[in-house]
Design a protein around this motif. Structure first.
Motif, PDB file in Angstrom:
ATOM      1  N   UNK A  22       0.827  -1.203   0.000  1.00 53.42           N
ATOM      2  CA  UNK A  22       0.000   0.000   0.000  1.00 53.42           C
ATOM      3  C   UNK A  22       0.866   1.259   0.000  1.00 53.42           C
ATOM      4  N   UNK A  23       1.817   1.325   0.910  1.00 56.34           N
ATOM      5  CA  UNK A  23       2.603   2.542   1.063  1.00 56.34           C
ATOM      6  C   UNK A  23       3.539   2.808  -0.110  1.00 56.34           C
ATOM      7  N   UNK A  24       4.040   1.752  -0.748  1.00 53.08           N
ATOM      8  CA  UNK A  24       4.996   1.957  -1.836  1.00 53.08           C
ATOM      9  C   UNK A  24       4.344   2.646  -3.031  1.00 53.08           C
ATOM     10  N   UNK A 101      -8.275   6.961 -14.286  1.00 52.23           N
ATOM     11  CA  UNK A 101      -7.119   7.772 -13.910  1.00 52.23           C
ATOM     12  C   UNK A 101      -7.359   8.529 -12.607  1.00 52.23           C
ATOM     13  N   UNK A 102      -8.587   9.025 -12.418  1.00 49.24           N
ATOM     14  CA  UNK A 102      -8.905   9.753 -11.183  1.00 49.24           C
ATOM     15  C   UNK A 102      -8.684   8.876  -9.963  1.00 49.24           C
ATOM     16  N   UNK A 103      -9.172   7.646 -10.057  1.00 50.69           N
ATOM     17  CA  UNK A 103      -9.047   6.750  -8.917  1.00 50.69           C
ATOM     18  C   UNK A 103      -7.603   6.307  -8.698  1.00 50.69           C
ATOM     19  N   UNK A 104      -6.851   6.145  -9.787  1.00 54.65           N
ATOM     20  CA  UNK A 104      -5.434   5.787  -9.649  1.00 54.65           C
ATOM     21  C   UNK A 104      -4.674   6.876  -8.897  1.00 54.65           C
ATOM     22  N   UNK A 105      -4.991   8.112  -9.221  1.00 57.57           N
ATOM     23  CA  UNK A 105      -4.355   9.233  -8.517  1.00 57.57           C
ATOM     24  C   UNK A 105      -4.809   9.281  -7.060  1.00 57.57           C
ATOM     25  N   UNK A 106      -6.095   8.957  -6.820  1.00 59.71           N
ATOM     26  CA  UNK A 106      -6.615   8.948  -5.456  1.00 59.71           C
ATOM     27  C   UNK A 106      -5.905   7.897  -4.605  1.00 59.71           C
ATOM     28  N   UNK A 107      -5.635   6.729  -5.193  1.00 63.12           N
ATOM     29  CA  UNK A 107      -4.921   5.681  -4.446  1.00 63.12           C
ATOM     30  C   UNK A 107      -3.524   6.171  -4.050  1.00 63.12           C
ATOM     31  N   UNK A 108      -2.868   6.829  -4.984  1.00 65.01           N
ATOM     32  CA  UNK A 108      -1.509   7.314  -4.722  1.00 65.01           C
ATOM     33  C   UNK A 108      -1.499   8.378  -3.635  1.00 65.01           C
ATOM     34  N   UNK A 109      -2.408   9.337  -3.734  1.00 69.38           N
ATOM     35  CA  UNK A 109      -2.481  10.412  -2.738  1.00 69.38           C
ATOM     36  C   UNK A 109      -2.827   9.856  -1.357  1.00 69.38           C
ATOM     37  N   UNK A 110      -3.740   8.885  -1.337  1.00 76.35           N
ATOM     38  CA  UNK A 110      -4.108   8.292  -0.055  1.00 76.35           C
ATOM     39  C   UNK A 110      -2.913   7.572   0.567  1.00 76.35           C
ATOM     40  N   UNK A 111      -2.168   6.820  -0.239  1.00 75.97           N
ATOM     41  CA  UNK A 111      -1.008   6.082   0.274  1.00 75.97           C
ATOM     42  C   UNK A 111       0.015   7.038   0.876  1.00 75.97           C
TER      43      UNK A 111
END
Length: 367
Positions: A22-24, A101-111
Motif C-alpha cells: 500500500x505505502x509503496x 485515472x482519477x481513482x489511480x491518482x486517489x490511491x496514490x495520494x491516499x497512500x
C-alpha cells in the motif's frame, strides 16, 4: 507468552508485507527490495527480543535499541491496520467507479497521506511515552486524620527489555521529589521475564526511594508470566519493598492498607473482605492491580480503592475498549462512600508509543 509472540509475529510478517504494498504506491523509495526486507524483519525482531532476549548472555543495554525498534514496529502495525482498512474501502469504491485515472491518482495520494500520518503518530507517541507527568488530587476521607497523608501511587513500570536501570533511577528521582509519606506500587513491576532484570539489576535504583512510612507493592498479571513469582518477591524485598500478597498492614499515619493478589490469579479472592480494616478512625485503602472490584470494595467498607493495569488503552482508540471493560479505566470516581482511582501507569507494554494517555505517577493527599 511464547505462542502469543509467535502468532503475532507470523501475522505481522504477512500484514506488514501488505502494508508495504500500500505505502509503496505513494513513495518510490519504498519500492527497493531492502526496504521490504527491513519491514519484514521488524516483526521477527519484536518476537526475538521478547522470546529469546531474556535468556541471552548479552547486556540488556545492547539489546534495548532492538527492543525499541521492534516496539515501534508494533505501533506501526497497529495504526497501519486502520489505514489499510480505509485503503481497501477506497479501492472497492474505485473499482465500482471504473478504476480510471482519477481513482489511480486517489490511491496514490491516499497512500502518501496514510504513510505520513502513521509516521507522525509514531513520532508524537514515542515522545509522549518518555515524558511522564505527575497527576495530583486531594480526597477528604472524613476520618479526621491528625495531619494530611501524601501517597504516591506508581503502577505498571514494566522493567524489562524496553526499560531498565536508568529508567528506574529516573522514576526514583521523580518519586523522591514528591516527599511522600507512603509509596505504593500497583503491580506489573516486571514486564514479561525476570531475565532482563537479573542481568541488568534494574530494580536496584528503587532501593533509594524515600518514604516516611515505607514502600508497599502488589503483584500484577505480568509479574506472573515467567512463573518466578517467589524470586521476584525476594528481589523487591531486597530493595526495601513490603510486598502485600493478600496481606494488610496498619501504618502509623492512620492508614490501614490491604493488597490483593492479581485478579487473573485469584478471580474470587476471599481476602477482599477479610482484610478490610475494622477501626472506624483509620482510612481503609485497598490496592489491587486490575480495576475490577470497585463495587465489592465499597461494600466491604474501603475508603479508597487504587489500581492500574489498563495503561489508559496505551494507544487510542484502544481506550474505547478499556472503557467498555472496566467501570473506571482511568481517573478517579466516587463509588458510594469510596473513592476509586485508576492510574494509566508509568510504563508500558510492547511498544514505547503512547497515544491518548500520558505516563504518570499519581500523588494523592488524603485528609
Amino acid at each position: 507468552m511464547r505462542r502469543f509472540f509467535y502468532f503475532w509475529s507470523a501475522v505481522g510478517v504477512l500484514l506488514t508485507g501488505l502494508y508495504w504494498l500500500m505505502y509503496r504506491r505513494g513513495f518510490t523509495f519504498l519500492n527497493h527490495a531492502f526496504v521490504l526486507c527491513f519491514f519484514l524483519c521488524l516483526p521477527l525482531l519484536f518476537c526475538a527480543v521478547n522470546v529469546w532476549g531474556p535468556s541471552l548472555a548479552v547486556d540488556p543495554r545492547v539489546l534495548r535499541p532492538f527492543a525499541f525498534l521492534g516496539g515501534y514496529w508494533l505501533a506501526f502495525f497497529h495504526y497501519s491496520a486502520y489505514a489499510g482498512i480505509l485503503y481497501l474501502v477506497l479501492r472497492v469504491v474505485g473499482l465500482l467507479g471504473g478504476n480510471g485515472a482519477f481513482w489511480q491518482q486517489a490511491y496514490t495520494l491516499y497512500a502518501k497521506a496514510a504513510f505520513v500520518a502513521v509516521m507522525a503518530i509514531l513520532v508524537y507517541g514515542a515522545w509522549n511515552a518518555l515524558h511522564p507527568v505527575v497527576r495530583t488530587m486531594e480526597h477528604d476521607t472524613g476520618k479526621h486524620l491528625s495531619q494530611p497523608v501524601k501517597i504516591v501511587l506508581v503502577t505498571d513500570i514494566h522493567l524489562g527489555s524496553l526499560f531498565g536501570r536508568q529508567y528506574a533511577a529516573e522514576l526514583t528521582a521523580l518519586i523522591n521529589r514528591q516527599n511522600a509519606d507512603v509509596v505504593l506500587f500497583g503491580g506489573d513491576q516486571v514486564d514479561n521475564d525476570l531475565g532482563y532484570l537479573l542481568r541488568e539489576k534494574s530494580y536496584e535504583p528503587l532501593r533509594n526511594i524515600k518514604s516516611k512510612h515505607g514502600v508497599y507493592a502488589i503483584l500484577g498479571n505480568h509479574d506472573h508470566f515467567s512463573g518466578r513469582v517467589q524470586e521476584e518477591l525476594e528481589l523487591f524485598r531486597s530493595v526495601g519493598f513490603h510486598m502485600l500478597v493478600d496481606e494488610a498492614v496498619d501504618l502509623p499515619c492512620g492508614v490501614h492498607l490491604a493488597g490483593l493478589e492479581d485478579f487473573r490469579s485469584e478471580p474470587r479472592n476471599p481476602y477482599l473482605e477479610k482484610l478490610a480494616g475494622t477501626d472506624p478512625g483509620k482510612v481503609n485503602i485497598l490496592l489491587e492491580h486490575q480495576p475490577r472490584r470497585f463495587l465489592e470494595a465499597e461494600k466491604a467498607g474501603y475508603d479508597l480503592y487504587m489500581a492500574g493495569h489498563t495503561h489508559g488503552g496505551q494507544q487510542a482508540p484502544l481506550n474505547l475498549v478499556t472503557k467498555r471493560m472496566y467501570l473506571l479505566d482511568y481517573g478517579n470516581k466516587k463509588f458510594g462512600n469510596m473513592m476509586g482511582i485508576t492510574s494509566c501507569g508509568y510504563g508500558l507494554w510492547g511498544s514505547p508509543v503512547r497515544i491518548g494517555s500520558t505516563p504518570e505517577i499519581v500523588v494523592i493527599t488524603i485528609k
